[in-house]
Scaffold this motif. Structure first.
Motif, PDB file in Angstrom:
ATOM      1  N   HIS A  35       0.835  -1.194   0.000  1.00  0.00           N
ATOM      2  CA  HIS A  35       0.000   0.000   0.000  1.00  0.00           C
ATOM      3  C   HIS A  35       0.874   1.251   0.000  1.00  0.00           C
ATOM      4  N   VAL A  36       0.595   2.158  -0.931  1.00  0.00           N
ATOM      5  CA  VAL A  36       1.284   3.442  -0.998  1.00  0.00           C
ATOM      6  C   VAL A  36       0.255   4.506  -0.674  1.00  0.00           C
ATOM      7  N   GLY A  37       0.396   5.121   0.471  1.00  0.00           N
ATOM      8  CA  GLY A  37      -0.575   6.111   0.905  1.00  0.00           C
ATOM      9  C   GLY A  37      -0.518   7.377   0.065  1.00  0.00           C
ATOM     10  N   GLY A  38      -1.685   7.901  -0.290  1.00  0.00           N
ATOM     11  CA  GLY A  38      -1.762   9.137  -1.046  1.00  0.00           C
ATOM     12  C   GLY A  38      -1.385   9.004  -2.506  1.00  0.00           C
ATOM     13  N   PHE A  39      -1.359   7.791  -3.040  1.00  0.00           N
ATOM     14  CA  PHE A  39      -0.981   7.603  -4.443  1.00  0.00           C
ATOM     15  C   PHE A  39      -2.068   8.116  -5.368  1.00  0.00           C
ATOM     16  N   TRP A  40      -3.308   7.733  -5.120  1.00  0.00           N
ATOM     17  CA  TRP A  40      -4.424   8.195  -5.942  1.00  0.00           C
ATOM     18  C   TRP A  40      -4.991   9.465  -5.342  1.00  0.00           C
ATOM     19  N   PRO A  41      -5.259  10.475  -6.158  1.00  0.00           N
ATOM     20  CA  PRO A  41      -5.838  11.717  -5.616  1.00  0.00           C
ATOM     21  C   PRO A  41      -7.279  11.494  -5.167  1.00  0.00           C
ATOM     22  N   ASN A  42      -7.678  12.255  -4.165  1.00  0.00           N
ATOM     23  CA  ASN A  42      -9.063  12.124  -3.724  1.00  0.00           C
ATOM     24  C   ASN A  42      -9.965  12.945  -4.650  1.00  0.00           C
ATOM     25  N   GLU A  43     -11.242  12.890  -4.405  1.00  0.00           N
ATOM     26  CA  GLU A  43     -12.217  13.495  -5.320  1.00  0.00           C
ATOM     27  C   GLU A  43     -12.078  15.016  -5.399  1.00  0.00           C
ATOM     28  N   ASN A  44     -11.642  15.661  -4.330  1.00  0.00           N
ATOM     29  CA  ASN A  44     -11.493  17.119  -4.332  1.00  0.00           C
ATOM     30  C   ASN A  44     -10.291  17.579  -5.148  1.00  0.00           C
ATOM     31  N   GLN A  45      -9.322  16.712  -5.393  1.00  0.00           N
ATOM     32  CA  GLN A  45      -8.108  17.085  -6.109  1.00  0.00           C
ATOM     33  C   GLN A  45      -8.182  16.785  -7.601  1.00  0.00           C
ATOM     34  N   THR A  46      -9.234  16.143  -8.063  1.00  0.00           N
ATOM     35  CA  THR A  46      -9.325  15.771  -9.468  1.00  0.00           C
ATOM     36  C   THR A  46     -10.224  16.740 -10.221  1.00  0.00           C
ATOM     37  N   HIS A  47     -10.136  16.682 -11.532  1.00  0.00           N
ATOM     38  CA  HIS A  47     -10.976  17.520 -12.378  1.00  0.00           C
ATOM     39  C   HIS A  47     -12.405  16.985 -12.362  1.00  0.00           C
ATOM     40  N   LYS A  48     -13.339  17.897 -12.394  1.00  0.00           N
ATOM     41  CA  LYS A  48     -14.743  17.515 -12.462  1.00  0.00           C
ATOM     42  C   LYS A  48     -15.242  17.853 -13.858  1.00  0.00           C
ATOM     43  N   ILE A  49     -15.634  16.854 -14.594  1.00  0.00           N
ATOM     44  CA  ILE A  49     -16.087  17.040 -15.962  1.00  0.00           C
ATOM     45  C   ILE A  49     -17.512  17.563 -15.940  1.00  0.00           C
ATOM     46  N   PRO A  50     -17.773  18.692 -16.620  1.00  0.00           N
ATOM     47  CA  PRO A  50     -19.143  19.208 -16.638  1.00  0.00           C
ATOM     48  C   PRO A  50     -20.036  18.348 -17.529  1.00  0.00           C
ATOM     49  N   HIS A  51     -21.249  18.094 -17.075  1.00  0.00           N
ATOM     50  CA  HIS A  51     -22.181  17.270 -17.832  1.00  0.00           C
ATOM     51  C   HIS A  51     -23.399  18.058 -18.286  1.00  0.00           C
ATOM     52  N   GLU A  52     -23.768  19.091 -17.550  1.00  0.00           N
ATOM     53  CA  GLU A  52     -24.943  19.897 -17.890  1.00  0.00           C
ATOM     54  C   GLU A  52     -24.559  20.957 -18.921  1.00  0.00           C
ATOM     55  N   ARG A  53     -25.528  21.366 -19.705  1.00  0.00           N
ATOM     56  CA  ARG A  53     -25.295  22.329 -20.777  1.00  0.00           C
ATOM     57  C   ARG A  53     -24.740  23.654 -20.230  1.00  0.00           C
ATOM     58  N   ASP A  54     -25.300  24.153 -19.134  1.00  0.00           N
ATOM     59  CA  ASP A  54     -24.836  25.411 -18.552  1.00  0.00           C
ATOM     60  C   ASP A  54     -23.418  25.289 -18.008  1.00  0.00           C
ATOM     61  N   GLU A  55     -23.113  24.157 -17.394  1.00  0.00           N
ATOM     62  CA  GLU A  55     -21.759  23.946 -16.872  1.00  0.00           C
ATOM     63  C   GLU A  55     -20.747  23.915 -18.002  1.00  0.00           C
ATOM     64  N   ILE A  56     -21.089  23.273 -19.105  1.00  0.00           N
ATOM     65  CA  ILE A  56     -20.183  23.195 -20.251  1.00  0.00           C
ATOM     66  C   ILE A  56     -19.965  24.590 -20.830  1.00  0.00           C
ATOM     67  N   LYS A  57     -21.038  25.357 -20.935  1.00  0.00           N
ATOM     68  CA  LYS A  57     -20.943  26.712 -21.468  1.00  0.00           C
ATOM     69  C   LYS A  57     -20.051  27.584 -20.586  1.00  0.00           C
ATOM     70  N   ASN A  58     -20.235  27.496 -19.264  1.00  0.00           N
ATOM     71  CA  ASN A  58     -19.411  28.268 -18.334  1.00  0.00           C
ATOM     72  C   ASN A  58     -17.940  27.864 -18.421  1.00  0.00           C
ATOM     73  N   GLU A  59     -17.687  26.581 -18.553  1.00  0.00           N
ATOM     74  CA  GLU A  59     -16.309  26.098 -18.651  1.00  0.00           C
ATOM     75  C   GLU A  59     -15.653  26.585 -19.943  1.00  0.00           C
ATOM     76  N   LEU A  60     -16.382  26.565 -21.037  1.00  0.00           N
ATOM     77  CA  LEU A  60     -15.843  27.064 -22.300  1.00  0.00           C
ATOM     78  C   LEU A  60     -15.541  28.560 -22.215  1.00  0.00           C
ATOM     79  N   GLN A  61     -16.409  29.322 -21.579  1.00  0.00           N
ATOM     80  CA  GLN A  61     -16.159  30.754 -21.399  1.00  0.00           C
ATOM     81  C   GLN A  61     -14.934  30.994 -20.522  1.00  0.00           C
TER      82      GLN A  61
END
Length: 69
Positions: free
Chosen positions: A19-45
């Motif tokens: 076991h290597v502690g801290g090898f995989w990033p937790n959910e707060n440290q990773t990118h969150k892919i937008p799925h909703e139309r408004d989220e995608i639009k905001n990310e593109l802007q």
């Protein structure tokens, strides 16, 4: 007997041994892919604003570099 001993050694308590502690990033440290139309639009802007800011900074530095050279 040797293969059985190897399988027993490496087959038990794998989490504790390898076991290597801290090898995989937790959910707060990773990118969150937008799925909703408004989220995608905001990310593109946001990405467009970031690109234009970098371009403006590059354009400001470009005349200075041409004068030096």
């Amino acid at each position: 007997m040797f293969p059985i001993a190897v399988m027993y050694y490496f087959g038990t308590n794998l989490d504790n041994r390898f076991h290597v502690g801290g090898f995989w990033p937790n959910e707060n440290q990773t990118h969150k892919i937008p799925h909703e139309r408004d989220e995608i639009k905001n990310e593109l802007q946001r990405l467009q604003r970031k690109r234009l800011e970098k371009r403006a900074a590059r354009m400001e530095l470009e005349p200075l570099e041409n004068k030096k050279g």
